[in-house]
Design a protein around this motif. Structure first.
Motif, short mmCIF file in Angstrom:
data_model
loop_
_atom_site.label_atom_id
_atom_site.label_comp_id
_atom_site.label_asym_id
_atom_site.label_seq_id
_atom_site.Cartn_x
_atom_site.Cartn_y
_atom_site.Cartn_z
N ASN A 361 30.82 3.78 6.49
CA ASN A 361 30.94 5.06 5.80
C ASN A 361 30.37 5.03 4.38
O ASN A 361 30.22 6.07 3.76
N THR A 362 30.03 3.85 3.86
CA THR A 362 29.40 3.76 2.55
C THR A 362 28.23 2.77 2.62
O THR A 362 28.36 1.62 2.22
N PRO A 363 27.07 3.21 3.13
CA PRO A 363 25.91 2.29 3.23
C PRO A 363 25.23 2.10 1.89
O PRO A 363 24.04 2.37 1.69
N TYR A 364 26.00 1.61 0.91
CA TYR A 364 25.54 1.51 -0.48
C TYR A 364 24.39 0.53 -0.62
O TYR A 364 23.49 0.73 -1.43
N PHE A 365 24.40 -0.55 0.16
CA PHE A 365 23.39 -1.59 0.00
C PHE A 365 22.14 -1.36 0.86
O PHE A 365 21.25 -2.19 0.87
N ASP A 366 22.10 -0.27 1.57
CA ASP A 366 20.94 0.05 2.40
C ASP A 366 20.06 1.04 1.65
O ASP A 366 20.45 2.18 1.40
N ALA A 367 18.86 0.62 1.28
CA ALA A 367 17.98 1.45 0.44
C ALA A 367 17.04 2.34 1.24
O ALA A 367 16.37 3.20 0.66
N TYR A 368 16.95 2.14 2.55
CA TYR A 368 15.98 2.91 3.34
C TYR A 368 16.43 4.36 3.51
O TYR A 368 17.62 4.65 3.51
N PRO A 369 15.45 5.28 3.65
CA PRO A 369 13.99 5.07 3.61
C PRO A 369 13.47 5.10 2.17
O PRO A 369 14.06 5.75 1.30
N LEU A 370 12.36 4.39 1.92
CA LEU A 370 11.67 4.41 0.63
C LEU A 370 10.53 5.41 0.70
O LEU A 370 9.76 5.41 1.66
N VAL A 371 10.42 6.26 -0.30
CA VAL A 371 9.40 7.32 -0.32
C VAL A 371 8.50 7.13 -1.52
O VAL A 371 8.98 6.95 -2.65
N THR A 372 7.19 7.16 -1.29
CA THR A 372 6.19 7.03 -2.35
C THR A 372 5.10 8.07 -2.14
O THR A 372 4.64 8.27 -1.01
N LEU A 373 4.68 8.73 -3.22
CA LEU A 373 3.58 9.70 -3.17
C LEU A 373 2.36 9.11 -3.85
O LEU A 373 2.46 8.49 -4.92
N ASP A 374 1.21 9.30 -3.22
CA ASP A 374 -0.04 8.79 -3.79
C ASP A 374 -1.15 9.80 -3.49
O ASP A 374 -1.60 9.92 -2.35
N GLY A 375 -1.55 10.52 -4.51
CA GLY A 375 -2.61 11.51 -4.31
C GLY A 375 -2.15 12.58 -3.33
O GLY A 375 -1.18 13.29 -3.56
N GLN A 376 -2.84 12.67 -2.21
CA GLN A 376 -2.52 13.68 -1.21
C GLN A 376 -1.76 13.12 -0.02
O GLN A 376 -1.63 13.78 1.00
N ASP A 377 -1.24 11.90 -0.16
CA ASP A 377 -0.53 11.26 0.94
C ASP A 377 0.92 10.97 0.56
O ASP A 377 1.24 10.73 -0.62
N ILE A 378 1.77 10.98 1.57
CA ILE A 378 3.18 10.65 1.42
C ILE A 378 3.46 9.43 2.30
O ILE A 378 3.15 9.44 3.50
N TYR A 379 4.03 8.38 1.71
CA TYR A 379 4.34 7.16 2.44
C TYR A 379 5.86 7.02 2.55
O TYR A 379 6.59 7.20 1.56
N ILE A 380 6.33 6.68 3.74
CA ILE A 380 7.75 6.44 3.98
C ILE A 380 7.90 5.06 4.61
O ILE A 380 7.31 4.77 5.65
#
Length: 985
Positions: A361-380
Motif C-alpha cells: 500500500n506504500t510503494p515508496y521505494f519504487d521509482a517507476y515509471p521514469l519520464v524524460t522529454l527530449d525535443g519532440q520525443d517522450i521516453y518512459i
C-alpha cells in the motif's frame, strides 16, 4: 450434438460470463470478508542462486554476485539496530532473516506472505519466521533507509501485532492504524528538510483546513501527514514525545489516551493544533472562515502558487513541459496504478500505465515509471516481465519504439537520451550503480563510471544550482556512506561525499570532477538563514531554525557526555568492569562479525523455516463443492461442525509448502484427513492433494431408491471418499490468473448392517475424473478510511468437466460465473452485490440446489421435496446464499442468483465511539435482498421458478470466528421470517 435449446442457453451464458468477466473496474467490498478476497498473484520472472550468511545478530540471504550488498549490511545493520532501539524504546528480539533482492521490483515476486490478505508495506515484515524482505535500488543511501524502516517496523510488528503474519495487520484502534506508518517513519529517519518540503507541497495542494482532510489522501499522503504530526509533537511538547507515546501504547493504552498522558492535551485539541502549526511553520495566514464539515462550498486557494494546477493535484509528480510548452507530461499515482498522462489542448491522453503491487500500500521505494522529454520525443523507462524497458513516444502520444535493456540490468534510476540511438542512464546490477552509455543499435553498454558509489540523478545542466555550464560534461549525483571516525578497528570501503559530480560525456576519460557536496549546500542554506538572505524560501525557515536549536543542544550534551566518559576511563571501578565485561565481549563479537568473510558464505540449501499449528472449529466444504448424486442417494450432505487440527511448514522463501489437516469425528460423522504439497518456485505453480472423508448418510424415509434388482437401499449408510488432485496455476498479471485441476474421486456408499436385510448389502462404488478450469479477475482493494471495507470487483469463470470411470461412461459439464461488486457509499456504509450464473449439460447434469447459506450452523431442509432416482443428474451442488428458504426450496440445472447487501459499521464508524470489547466494535448491521431463478431444462414440463427474500443481518468476529445472523422474510412481511446462524461473513 447438443439440442438447440441447450446450445442457446450455453451461448447466452458464455456471452454473459465474458461481458461480466471483462467488465470495467468499479470500486468495492465488505471488509469483514474471507481472506481469499484479497490475495493476489505473484510474478516470479527470475530464478536466483541464493547464498546464506549467518551471524549472531542476523542471517542474510542474497543472490549470488550480490556480495557487496551483504558486506554493506553486515557493516551497518548492527549500528542501525542499536540506533533504532534507542529512538523507539522497543527492542528487536531474536535473529531476523534479512532477504535481499537485487531490486525492489524483483522483490515483488517473493512468495513470502503470498497467502495473506492484509496489505503490506515495503520493506515487508513477516513475524512467522522473523523475515524481512529488502530490495537494493541502486543506492546504498536508500538501502540504509530501508534497513532503518525494517528495524522499526519489525519491532512494531512483534510488539503490537505478534500473532499476525504481515507488517500491517489490522489494528483495532482506527487512529493507531493510520498513525503507525507515520510514527514508524519518524522513528526510523526523523523528519528531514526534504520531508518538510513534501509536506509543504501537500499543504498547498490540499488547502488543508481540517484534520479530516488528511484521511482523504492515499496511503503515502497519510504517512507523510502523520510523520509531520510526529514532528509537531516533538517540537511543541517534548523531544521524545513519539517515543513516550509508543511506550504508552505498549502498555495497552489507546492512541488518544497515550497522547493525553504525554502531551496533557486531548486528541481533538492536538489535531487542530497541528493544522495551526502548519500555517505558522509555512508562514501562511490562516483562512478566517472554515466551512463546516457538511459544506458543499469549494474552498478558495490560500495563496497563489507558482506550480501549475496539475502539479497541485494529489499523487502527481514528474511534471514536465514539451519544448514548445504546448503540452504537459506527468505521472499520476492512483488506486495502485501509476499512469503517464499527456495533457494537450486541455485534453488528457493516457500514454502508459504501471501497476504497483496491490498488496503493497506504500510503494515508496519504487521509482517507476521514469519520464524524460527530449525535443519532440517522450521516453518512459519501466519494467516489463522482469526486464528494464524504454518506450519512446511522439508528443502527439504515439508509441514509436520499444527497447528492452540487457537482462543483466537489475534496474534504472535515471535516464537522459543523447539522441535517438544513444542514451545515458544510471543502471544498477550486482549491487553496483554506474553511469553508462547505451547504444540502441548494438544493444551494448559502455560504462562511464566504475566504483561502488551511488550514481544517479543525471543532469545536463546544473545552472539552477549555481554551477557553470559545461557542454563537455554530464552531471550526476554520487556518494557512498562514510564510516564513523571512532570505528577504526577494521578496514572499510572509503566513504565518498554525497554531492554533484561531472564526467566527460563521450566517455573518453573516466576521471570524474567533484563540483559541490550536499553538506556545502546545506551549510549555505544555514548561512543564508542567519543572514536573512532571500535564497532560503520562507517555508523552510522554521525547519532550519529548529535544526539549529536542536544541533546546539545536542552538541552541548555531547560535550558533557564525553567529559563523564573521559572521567570513567581514567578511574574505572571494579564494579563497572564486572558489569561491562559481558557487554564488551558481545560488542567485540558483533564487531568481528561485521567484517565480510568469503569463507562464511554458504549456498542456500532447502531447509524448514516456518512450522505452524492451528486448532479450531470448522464446517467448510473442502472438496465437497460437487457431491455425487447417485452415491449420496439424492441427498445433499451439508458439512457438520467439528474440531479440526491443521499444521504445515515451508522453507524460508515459501516456495515449498506442505499442509496436513485432520477433522475429528462429530456425532455419527466420520473423520476428514488431507495432505497437500505446493510448489511455488516458478511462475507456473503446481500442487498435489490427497483427501479422505467419511460421513454419515440418512436419506429421507419417504424417498425410496432401489438397486438394479428393484430392492430398496438400506436406511443408513456411510460415504467414504478418496480424492487425489493435481493443480496448476498460472498468473497473467497481479489481478488475473488461470487455474486448472484434474482429480480422481473414488467414493463408496457403504450401507450399515443394522438388520439381516442390510447385513449382506453390497456397497455402491463410484469413480469420477473431475477437471476444472477457472479464470479469476480480482481488483478488490481495502479502503483507506475503513479497513473493514473494500472497493473493486472480483469475477471468476469456472468450467467443470466430469467423466465417470467404469462400465458405463458418462460425460457431464458445467459452466458458472460468480461476479462480485463492492462499493463503499460512506466511510461507514458499504454496498455489496453478488451475481451468480450457472448451467450444466451433457449425458448427466449437475443439480443446483438452493436454500440457506454457506457454513450454516443449523441446517434446514424441505423434506417435502424428494428427488427421483431416474433424474439425469450426476452431481449436486448447493448454491448460496438464498436466505429465508430451506434447502431444496429451488433447484434445476440452470440458475441465476442475485444477492445485494448494505452493511453499516456501527462502532468506530457510524458512531465515533468504541467499547472495550473488540467483537462489539466490529459489529456490522445491514439489510439484504436475494433473488434466485432456476429451471430443469431436460424436463419439458418444467418452467422457470423464482424465489426472493429480504431482511436484516448482523455480523462480527467473536473469539477469532466469523459469526453472522440473518433474519430473512420470504417474499414479503406476511410470511414467517427465518433466522439463520452461520460461521461466515
Amino acid at each position: 450434438m447438443l439440442p438447440q435449446k441447450e446450445r442457446q442457453i450455453l451461448t447466452l451464458l458464455f456471452g454473459v460470463c465474458f461481458c461480466v468477466g471483462t467488465a470495467f473496474t468499479v470500486k468495492a467490498q465488505n471488509g469483514l470478508s474471507p481472506s481469499g478476497y484479497t490475495t493476489y498473484y505473484r510474478l516470479p520472472y527470475h530464478q536466483y542462486r541464493w547464498q546464506r550468511y549467518q551471524t549472531s545478530f542476523a542471517q542474510i540471504f542474497y543472490p549470488k554476485d550480490l556480495d557487496s550488498v551483504c558486506r554493506f549490511t553486515l557493516e551497518y545493520f548492527p549500528r542501525i539496530k542499536k540506533q533504532m532501539e534507542q529512538n523507539s524504546g522497543l527492542s528487536l528480539q531474536g535473529i531476523p532473516s534479512l532477504i535481499i533482492y537485487p531490486s525492489v521490483t524483483q522483490a515483488y515476486a517473493s512468495r513470502i506472505g503470498g497467502n495473506e490478505s492484509m496489505p503490506n508495506t515495503f520493506p515487508t515484515i513477516t513475524t512467522k519466521g522473523h523475515r524481512i524482505i529488502l530490495g537494493f535500488e541502486g543506492s546504498y543511501e536508500r538501502f540504509t533507509e530501508q534497513l532503518q524502516l525494517a528495524c522499526v517496523r519489525s519491532m512494531w510488528q512483534h510488539t503490537f501485532n505478534p500473532g499476525s503474519q504481515t507488517n500491517l495487520a489490522p489494528t483495532y484502534d482506527p487512529d493507531l492504524r493510520w498513525f503507525q506508518e507515520g510514527a514508524i517513519r519518524y522513528l526510523a529517519r526523523g523528519f528531514s528538510l526534504a520531508d518538510y518540503g513534501a509536506l509543504h507541497q501537500l499543504f498547498e495542494a490540499k488547502n488543508l483546513q481540517r484534520w479530516t482532510q488528511l484521511a482523504e489522501g492515499n496511503s503515502e499522503t497519510q504517512a507523510l501527514a502523520m510523520q509531520g504530526f510526529c514532528y509537531f509533537l516533538a517540537q511543541r511538547y517534548r523531544k521524545d514525545a513519539v517515543k513516550q507515546v509508543v511506550f504508552q501504547i505498549k502498555r495497552k493504552k489507546s492512541l488518544a489516551t497515550a497522547l493525553r498522558l504525554v502531551c496533557k492535551r486531548d486528541m481533538a485539541y492536538l489535531q487542530q493544533a497541528y493544522i495551526d502549526f502548519l500555517y505558522t511553520a509555512f508562514q501562511v495566514e490562516p483562512i478566517p472562515a472554515i466551512p463546516p464539515e457538511d459544506s458543499v462550498m469549494t474552498p478558495k486557494p490560500m495563496y497563489r502558487s507558482t506550480l501549475d494546477s496539475v502539479q497541485r493535484q494529489e499523487g502527481i509528480n514528474q511534471v514536465s513541459y514539451t519544448k514548445d510548452s504546448s503540452s504537459i507530461v506527468f505521472v499520476q499515482h492512483k488506486d495502485q496504478q501509476r499512469t503517464v498522462w499527456l495533457l494537450q489542448g486541455g485534453k488528457r491522453h493516457k500514454l502508459y500505465t504501471y501497476n504497483t503491487p496491490p498488496w503493497i500500500n506504500t510503494p515508496y521505494f519504487d521509482a517507476y515509471p521514469l519520464v524524460t522529454l527530449d525535443g519532440q520525443d517522450i521516453y518512459i523507462v519501466s519494467v516489463w516481465h522482469g526486464q528494464s524497458v524504454v518506450y519512446r513516444y511522439t508528443t502527439s502520444g504515439t508509441r514509436i519504439a520499444t527497447t528492452l535493456l540487457p537482462k543483466g540490468i537489475d534496474g534504472v534510476s535515471s535516464f537522459i537520451p543523447k539522441n535517438a540511438t544513444e542514451w545515458w542512464l544510471t543502471a544498477y546490477t550486482k549491487g553496483r550503480s554506474d553511469l553508462v552509455m547505451f547504444h540502441t543499435a548494438s544493444l551494448r553498454l559502455k560504462p562511464l563510471t566504475d566504483d561502488l558509489a551511488d550514481n544517479d540523478q543525471l543532469r545536463l545542466s546544473l545552472a539552477d544550482a549555481g554551477i557553470p555550464e559545461n557542454k563537455q560534461l554530464i552531471f550526476y549525483h554520487s556518494g557512498y556512506p562514510g564510516i564513523p571516525v571512532e570505528d577504526t578497528a577494521h578496514e572499510h570501503p572509503k566513504g565518498k561525499a554525497y554531492g554533484w559530480y561531472g564526467i566527460d560525456r563521450s566517455g573518453s576519460t573516466k576521471e570524474e570532477q567533484f563540483l559541490r557536496s550536499d553538506s556545502v549546500v546545506f551549510a549555505q542554506a544555514l548561512d543564508g538563514l542567519n543572514k536573512r538572505e532571500a535564497m532560503v524560501p520562507d517555508y523552510q525557515r522554521y525547519w532550519l531554525e529548529a535544526y539549529l536549536r536542536r544541533k546546539k543542544s545536542e552538541d552541548s550534551l555531547a560535550v558533557l557526555e564525553e567529559k563523564y566518559r573521559a572521567a570513567d576511563r581514567a578511574t574505572p571501578s571494579f564494579l563497572q568492569g564486572a558489569l561491562n565485561y559481558g557487554k564488551d565481549t558481545a560488542a567485540l563479537t558483533a564487531q568481528d562479525e561485521s567484517v565480510f568473510s568469503k569463507e562464511k558464505v554458504q549456498p542456500y540449501i532447502l531447509q524448514l523455516n516456518s512450522l505452524w499449528f492451528n486448532a479450531g472449529l470448522n464446517n467448510d466444504y473442502f472438496i465437497n463443492r460437487l457431491q455425487p448424486y447417485q452415491g449420496y442417494l439424492g441427498t445433499y450432505k451439508f458439512p457438520e461442525i467439528g474440531g479440526i487440527f491443521s499444521s504445515g511448514y515451508s522453507d524460508i522463501f515459501e516456495q515449498h509448502q506442505f499442509n496436513i489437516g485432520y477433522k475429528l469425528p462429530a456425532g455419527t460423522e466420520g473423520s476428514d484427513f488431507f495432505a497437500r504439497y505446493r510448489n511455488l518456485c516458478k511462475r507456473l505453480d503446481w500442487s498435489l492433494l490427497y483427501y479422505r472423508k467419511v460421513e454419515s448418510l440418512k436419506p429421507d424415509p419417504k424417498q425410496v431408491w432401489v438397486d438394479a434388482r428393484g430392492m430398496p437401499y438400506p436406511a443408513t449408510a456411510k460415504v467414504k471418499t478418496y480424492y487425489y488432485e493435481l493443480g496448476l496455476s498460472y498468473p497473467f498479471n497481479y489481478y488475473t490468473g488461470l487455474s486448472f485441476t484434474s482429480a480422481i474421486r473414488q467414493g463408496r456408499t457403504v450401507f450399515l448392517a443394522t438388520d439381516q436385510y442390510s447385513l449382506p448389502y453390497p456397497a455402491l462404488p463410484e469413480t469420477w475424473n473431475i477437471n476444472s478450469l477457472s479464470v479469476q479477475y480480482n481488483r478488490l482493494q481495502a479502503t483507506r478510511k475503513n479497513p473493514f471495507f473494500y472497493k473493486g470487483i472480483r469475477n471468476k469463470i469456472l468450467l467443470d468437466g466430469m467423466m465417470s470411470i467404469g462400465k458405463q461412461q458418462q460425460l457431464t459439464y458445467a459452466i458458472s460465473n460468480a461476479f462480485e461488486w463492492h462499493q463503499p457509499l460512506h466511510p461507514s456504509v458499504n454496498w455489496v452485490t453478488v451475481l451468480k450464473l450457472g448451467y450444466s449439460g451433457g449425458d448427466k447434469k449437475v443439480l443446483y440446489n438452493f436454500g440457506g447459506m454457506d457454513n450454516n450452523v443449523i441446517v434446514r431442509v424441505d423434506s417435502t421435496v424428494l428427488f427421483k432416482q431416474q433424474a439425469p443428474y450426476a452431481f449436486q451442488q448447493l448454491v448460496t446464499q438464498l436466505r429465508g428458504f430451506e434447502q431444496n426450496s429451488l433447484y434445476g440445472n440452470v440458475f441465476g442468483l442475485l444477492n445485494t447487501d448494505i452493511s453499516v459499521q456501527v462502532f468506530d464508524g457510524l458512531f465515533d465511539y468504541k467499547t472495550p470489547y473488540r467483537f462489539i466494535n466490529r459489529i456490522q448491521l445491514g439489510a439484504f435482498a436475494d433473488v434466485a431463478l432456476a429451471k430443469e431444462t431436460w424436463n419439458p414440463a418444467a418452467i422457470w421458478q423464482h424465489r426472493n427474500s429480504f431482511g436484516l443481518s448482523m455480523k462480527t468476529v467473536f473469539a477469532s470466528y466469523p459469526v453472522r445472523l440473518d433474519l430473512a422474510f420470504p417474499y414479503n412481511f406476511s410470511h414467517k421470517p427465518m433466522l439463520q446462524f452461520s460461521l461466515r461473513l
